[in-house]
Design a protein around this motif. Structure first.
Motif, mmCIF file in Angstrom:
data_model
loop_
_atom_site.group_PDB
_atom_site.id
_atom_site.type_symbol
_atom_site.label_atom_id
_atom_site.label_comp_id
_atom_site.label_asym_id
_atom_site.label_seq_id
_atom_site.Cartn_x
_atom_site.Cartn_y
_atom_site.Cartn_z
ATOM 1 N N ILE A 36 0.852 -1.195 0.000
ATOM 2 C CA ILE A 36 0.000 0.000 0.000
ATOM 3 C C ILE A 36 0.884 1.240 0.000
ATOM 4 N N HIS A 37 0.831 1.972 -1.107
ATOM 5 C CA HIS A 37 1.544 3.244 -1.212
ATOM 6 C C HIS A 37 0.619 4.423 -0.925
ATOM 7 N N ASN A 38 -0.620 4.328 -1.389
ATOM 8 C CA ASN A 38 -1.581 5.414 -1.170
ATOM 9 C C ASN A 38 -2.988 4.834 -1.292
ATOM 10 N N ALA A 92 -4.290 -11.249 -0.516
ATOM 11 C CA ALA A 92 -2.826 -11.290 -0.417
ATOM 12 C C ALA A 92 -2.393 -12.076 0.814
ATOM 13 N N ASP A 93 -1.239 -12.740 0.691
ATOM 14 C CA ASP A 93 -0.714 -13.498 1.834
ATOM 15 C C ASP A 93 -0.129 -12.570 2.891
ATOM 16 N N GLN A 94 0.512 -11.506 2.459
ATOM 17 C CA GLN A 94 1.059 -10.511 3.372
ATOM 18 C C GLN A 94 0.791 -9.129 2.789
ATOM 19 N N VAL A 95 0.737 -8.126 3.664
ATOM 20 C CA VAL A 95 0.512 -6.749 3.239
ATOM 21 C C VAL A 95 1.606 -5.871 3.834
ATOM 22 N N VAL A 96 2.182 -5.014 3.003
ATOM 23 C CA VAL A 96 3.183 -4.053 3.461
ATOM 24 C C VAL A 96 2.638 -2.649 3.228
ATOM 25 N N VAL A 97 2.750 -1.808 4.243
ATOM 26 C CA VAL A 97 2.397 -0.386 4.146
ATOM 27 C C VAL A 97 3.701 0.393 4.206
ATOM 28 N N VAL A 98 3.806 1.510 3.464
ATOM 29 C CA VAL A 98 5.100 2.148 3.255
ATOM 30 C C VAL A 98 5.612 2.970 4.437
ATOM 31 N N SER A 99 4.987 2.840 5.592
ATOM 32 C CA SER A 99 5.565 3.352 6.840
ATOM 33 C C SER A 99 4.702 2.865 7.996
ATOM 34 N N TRP A 147 -3.045 -8.842 11.297
ATOM 35 C CA TRP A 147 -2.138 -9.944 11.611
ATOM 36 C C TRP A 147 -1.112 -10.215 10.508
ATOM 37 N N LYS A 148 -1.427 -9.800 9.279
ATOM 38 C CA LYS A 148 -0.502 -10.065 8.175
ATOM 39 C C LYS A 148 0.042 -8.770 7.561
ATOM 40 N N THR A 149 -0.038 -7.669 8.302
ATOM 41 C CA THR A 149 0.315 -6.353 7.763
ATOM 42 C C THR A 149 1.485 -5.757 8.538
ATOM 43 N N ARG A 150 2.413 -5.137 7.820
ATOM 44 C CA ARG A 150 3.596 -4.533 8.450
ATOM 45 C C ARG A 150 3.926 -3.216 7.759
ATOM 46 N N GLY A 151 4.384 -2.250 8.536
ATOM 47 C CA GLY A 151 4.815 -0.972 7.991
ATOM 48 C C GLY A 151 6.318 -0.930 7.812
ATOM 49 N N ILE A 152 6.778 -0.594 6.618
ATOM 50 C CA ILE A 152 8.213 -0.500 6.307
ATOM 51 C C ILE A 152 8.449 0.793 5.539
ATOM 52 N N LYS A 179 16.099 -5.542 3.934
ATOM 53 C CA LYS A 179 16.179 -6.574 4.969
ATOM 54 C C LYS A 179 14.816 -6.778 5.641
ATOM 55 N N LEU A 180 14.081 -5.707 5.824
ATOM 56 C CA LEU A 180 12.749 -5.814 6.421
ATOM 57 C C LEU A 180 11.781 -6.476 5.452
ATOM 58 N N TYR A 181 11.911 -6.146 4.159
ATOM 59 C CA TYR A 181 11.084 -6.815 3.154
ATOM 60 C C TYR A 181 11.395 -8.310 3.102
ATOM 61 N N GLU A 182 12.660 -8.654 3.274
ATOM 62 C CA GLU A 182 13.039 -10.064 3.251
ATOM 63 C C GLU A 182 12.339 -10.835 4.372
ATOM 64 N N ASP A 183 12.195 -10.196 5.524
ATOM 65 C CA ASP A 183 11.471 -10.838 6.625
ATOM 66 C C ASP A 183 10.028 -11.132 6.228
ATOM 67 N N VAL A 184 9.406 -10.203 5.514
ATOM 68 C CA VAL A 184 8.025 -10.392 5.067
ATOM 69 C C VAL A 184 7.943 -11.534 4.056
ATOM 70 N N LEU A 185 8.910 -11.596 3.136
ATOM 71 C CA LEU A 185 8.924 -12.658 2.133
ATOM 72 C C LEU A 185 9.036 -14.034 2.792
#
Length: 388
Positions: free
Chosen positions: A64-66, A112-119, A144-149, A375-381
């Motif tokens: 999620i960028h915007n 989606a299996d995992q979700v990343v938010v850009v902060s 539960w499957k979402t992380r901010g990076i 490195k944080l994205y790698e953890d999500v992968l």
């Protein structure tokens, strides 16, 4: 060509295209979908493959960028997706403004299996009614499957030591070691290039951004009477809404001795403003991550930001007593709050030179590279890989 053709074609690419020498196949494979434009990819992956025992080791990550842009459409157009009829429930959404509609982003987030938010800060905002743009409940349900990076920056493109845009017209490359002389030379070159009075002592403020409601340029406009009453110079670069472009031109005409409003998109000038300005204004009403504040700090330019989203994460407020912080923040998108923060910034610039130099040093010493974010994205992968 319908969306099913485009996304199904993309999903089959790893079986046929020799990426890295040989086709990947579907083992240890992950698709990364960015925003609503590709949000259907996790949906097609599940509906056409995983629901039928195929690509069981393939994963999808939604970034999620915007979330303000969601891919909304009428419910009765859902058949064009060529998805099974029962999948409509993953798309169907109701909000008080748009009413019932089919929402691509909503479906992608669910599938989606995992979700990343850009902060991390933006992730927190997305869970609120005010910041979620109608998708807050879905974000909460999938927490539960979402992380901010926080995004990274390209240290070869945005690096004052090697910046190609600083190698001519009187500009110069510089480092933390040569900050004082390099910054001063870039400031003088910027003043000359834009026809401003060349003065080392005057604070030079910059704004670089899209001219729309999100970026808060109207807040600068509301604060303009106060800004031009100060002994400062202001350079604004951007393109977007025609009324805001006209506003920039108006400010330059009315305050030609202090203000420059460059309407358009110029990579070269963006680099030169970042290098030559003393402070960068980012009064965004919301900002998922923000990159300009990261670029600014890498160039020894101190950010003054509205404390939202990624701006809050990356610009801790200046604390003169503990000798910490990277810039100034304000807590509401209002002109008087910007004026208050900018007033403290200008006073520090003029009267507390050691504190200002320390701010610059701390900013230039931060690691905003993609190496850290990767490195944080790698953890999500890895988490997605072992998720069933």
């Amino acid at each position: 060509i319908g969306p099913s053709f485009l996304f199904l074609y993309n999903l089959q690419v790893p079986w046929h295209v020799p990426c890295g020498g040989v086709p990947y196949g579907d083992g240890n494979l992950v698709f990364i979908a960015n925003d609503w434009h590709t949000a259907l990819l996790p949906v097609y992956l599940k509906a056409y493959y995983r629901d039928h025992g195929l690509m069981q080791y393939t994963r999808s990550i939604m970034v999620i960028h915007n979330i303000a842009h969601q891919g909304r459409g009428p419910v009765d157009e859902f058949p064009f997706t060529e998805l099974p009829e029962h999948y409509l429930e993953h798309f169907r959404l109701y909000d008080p403004v748009g009413g019932e509609h089919a929402n691509y982003f909503a479906a992608g987030l669910k599938m989606a299996d995992q979700v990343v938010v850009v902060s991390p800060g933006y992730l927190w905002e997305l869970k609120t009614v005010e910041g979620g743009w109608g998708l807050h409940d879905i974000i909460r349900q999938n927490d539960w499957k979402t992380r901010g990076i926080v995004n990274g920056i390209d240290n070869m493109e945005w690096n004052p030591e090697v910046d190609a845009h600083l190698k001519s017209d009187g500009y110069t490359n510089f480092s933390l070691r040569t900050l004082d002389s390099g910054k001063r030379q870039c400031k003088e070159a910027l003043q000359r290039e834009l026809g401003l009075q060349v003065r080392a002592d005057v604070p030079l403020l910059g704004f670089i951004g899209r001219l729309d409601g999100q970026k808060g340029v109207e807040i600068i406009a509301d604060a303009m009477p106060w800004i031009v009453s100060q002994d400062v110079q202001l350079v604004m670069l951007g393109t977007g809404r025609h009324d805001l472009e006209s506003m920039l031109r108006h400010f330059e005409r009315e305050h030609h001795d202090k203000v420059r409003g460059w309407v358009g998109f110029s990579v070269r000038l963006a680099h030169r403003i970042t290098a030559g300005a003393d402070a960068l204004l980012m009064p965004s009403r919301f900002e998922p991550c923000g990159l300009n504040q990261l670029y600014a700090m890498a160039y020894g330019t101190v950010p003054v930001v509205h404390a939202v989203g990624g701006l809050r994460d990356t610009v801790p407020p200046f604390d003169p007593f503990n000798h910490s912080g990277l810039g100034w923040t304000f807590d509401r998108a209002e002109a008087h709050k910007l004026i208050e923060a900018l007033g403290h910034c200008l006073r520090t610039y003029r009267d507390f030179k050691e504190s200002w130099r320390a701010l610059q040093e701390r900013g230039m010493s931060q690691d905003f590279s993609w190496e850290h974010a990767a490195k944080l994205y790698e953890d999500v992968l890895v988490k997605a890989k072992y998720q069933w």
